[in-house]
Design a protein around this motif. Structure first.
Motif, mmCIF file in Angstrom:
data_model
loop_
_atom_site.group_PDB
_atom_site.id
_atom_site.type_symbol
_atom_site.label_atom_id
_atom_site.label_comp_id
_atom_site.label_asym_id
_atom_site.label_seq_id
_atom_site.Cartn_x
_atom_site.Cartn_y
_atom_site.Cartn_z
ATOM 1 N N GLU A 196 -5.314 1.744 -0.455
ATOM 2 C CA GLU A 196 -5.746 1.141 -1.728
ATOM 3 C C GLU A 196 -5.078 1.786 -2.938
ATOM 4 O O GLU A 196 -4.873 1.134 -3.950
ATOM 5 N N ASP A 197 -4.755 3.089 -2.837
ATOM 6 C CA ASP A 197 -4.172 3.801 -3.976
ATOM 7 C C ASP A 197 -3.324 4.961 -3.466
ATOM 8 O O ASP A 197 -3.623 5.541 -2.415
ATOM 9 N N GLN A 250 -1.458 8.546 -5.003
ATOM 10 C CA GLN A 250 -1.191 9.494 -6.082
ATOM 11 C C GLN A 250 -0.098 10.437 -5.599
ATOM 12 O O GLN A 250 -0.279 11.142 -4.606
#
Length: 100
Positions: A88-89, A91
Motif C-alpha cells: 500500500e505504501d 517509504q
C-alpha cells in the motif's frame, strides 16, 4: 570515486499479507539475486517490532550507480509486480556512507 550508500525501505503491506509478500520475494529468488549483484554489500529484510503490516529492507551499495543498475534488473521488475499486488505504501531513504 563514489561513496557507498545505505538504502532503507519500509513497505506497508495490505492487511494480513506481509508474510505472503515476503515469501514471494524469497520463493522468486529476488533477495538472493539482489545480493549477488555487482556493488551490493547488504540486502536483508526485517520484520519491524512496531507493526504487523510492515516489512523493512536494508541495502548497502558500492555507489548510487550500482543501486540504479539494480533497478534495471529482471528480479527488480518481479519485485515491482509484487509491490503492485501486496504493498500500500513505500517509504525509501538513502544515506551516504563515508569513504573507508
Amino acid at each position: 570515486m563514489e561513496n557507498k550508500i545505505l538504502v532503507t525501505v519500509r513497505y506497508t503491506v495490505k492487511e494480513g499479507m506481509r508474510d505472503v509478500f515476503y515469501q514471494q520475494i524469497v520463493e522468486k529468488g529476488i533477495d538472493t539475486a539482489s545480493r549477488a549483484e555487482a556493488g551490493n554489500y547488504k540486502y536483508d529484510y526485517y520484520y519491524p517490532t512496531d507493526s504487523q503490516n510492515d516489512l523493512c529492507l536494508m541495502e548497502i551499495w558500492s555507489s548510487t550507480e550500482a543501486q540504479k543498475e539494480h533497478g534495471k534488473t529482471p528480479h527488480y521488475q518481479q519485485l515491482a509486480a509484487l509491490k503492485a499486488e501486496y504493498v500500500e505504501d513505500v517509504q525509501l531513504k538513502i544515506y551516504p556512507i563515508g569513504a573507508e
